[in-house]
Design an enzyme around this catalytic site. Sequence first.
Site, PDB file in Angstrom:
ATOM      1  N   TYR A  42     -50.331  45.234  25.751  1.00 22.71           N
ATOM      2  CA  TYR A  42     -51.476  44.948  26.605  1.00 22.71           C
ATOM      3  C   TYR A  42     -51.948  46.069  27.388  1.00 22.71           C
ATOM      4  CZ  TYR A  42     -49.241  40.242  25.632  1.00 22.71           C
ATOM      5  OH  TYR A  42     -49.077  38.916  25.066  1.00 22.71           O
ATOM      6  N   HIS A  52     -57.406  42.234  31.121  1.00 25.16           N
ATOM      7  CA  HIS A  52     -56.312  41.738  31.850  1.00 25.16           C
ATOM      8  C   HIS A  52     -55.615  42.446  32.789  1.00 25.16           C
ATOM      9  CE1 HIS A  52     -55.886  37.595  33.284  1.00 25.16           C
ATOM     10  NE2 HIS A  52     -54.774  37.378  32.410  1.00 25.16           N
ATOM     11  N   ASN A  65     -54.418  32.987  36.596  1.00 27.38           N
ATOM     12  CA  ASN A  65     -52.757  32.718  36.614  1.00 27.38           C
ATOM     13  C   ASN A  65     -52.083  33.427  37.308  1.00 27.38           C
ATOM     14  OD1 ASN A  65     -53.396  30.115  35.105  1.00 27.38           O
ATOM     15  ND2 ASN A  65     -53.194  31.315  33.257  1.00 27.38           N
TER      16      ASN A  65
END
Length: 194
Positions: free
Chosen positions: A17, A22, A116
């Site tokens: 990631y 994000h 989220n």
Amino acid sequence: MTAIKLIVGLGNPGTEYEQTRHNAGALFVERIAEKQGINLVADRKYFGLTGRFSHQGQDIRLLIPTTYMNRSGQAVAALAGFFRIKPEEILVAHDELDLPPGVAKLKTGGGHGGHNGLRDIIAQLGNQNTFHRLRLGIGHPGVASMVSNFVLGRAPRAEQEKLDASIDFALGVLPDIFAGEWNRAMKNLHSQKA
């Protein structure tokens, strides 16, 4: 206004990631640590990487949760609870689909906007949404069904350079943020665009 005592950078853990859209918030906190010459250290008690520095006698803590994005509130609540940091003394840096790459905006309070990480922070702080946000524009893929793959993907070089520039702009207004001068910080940051 209230001075900041905790800066949180949202992202997902793991090398797969790193450098994804994000993880824009985590990248912002990494850049602060780099500028301050401090190492972020894994701390299981706070479910994240933490650091601390002083700015004009004021203690400021850094946090990158090492939980997945949708559990970010666990880390924020643990650290804020232990150090008695109020929601309004927290700045959360996060990726923002509704802003184009190269644009960063400050915001105080509000909903989660479908993010989220913000959703979980609000829930874990007892539905307190009065914390500040640094919204780092990553753009939108144009179709809602593509959002998940988009945010978990790496930006092309030109787009990443714009995100890096917006992070630089945000770093430039940190002294105002630390002093609680939100209007001045917003005015200066919101006039910048990569």
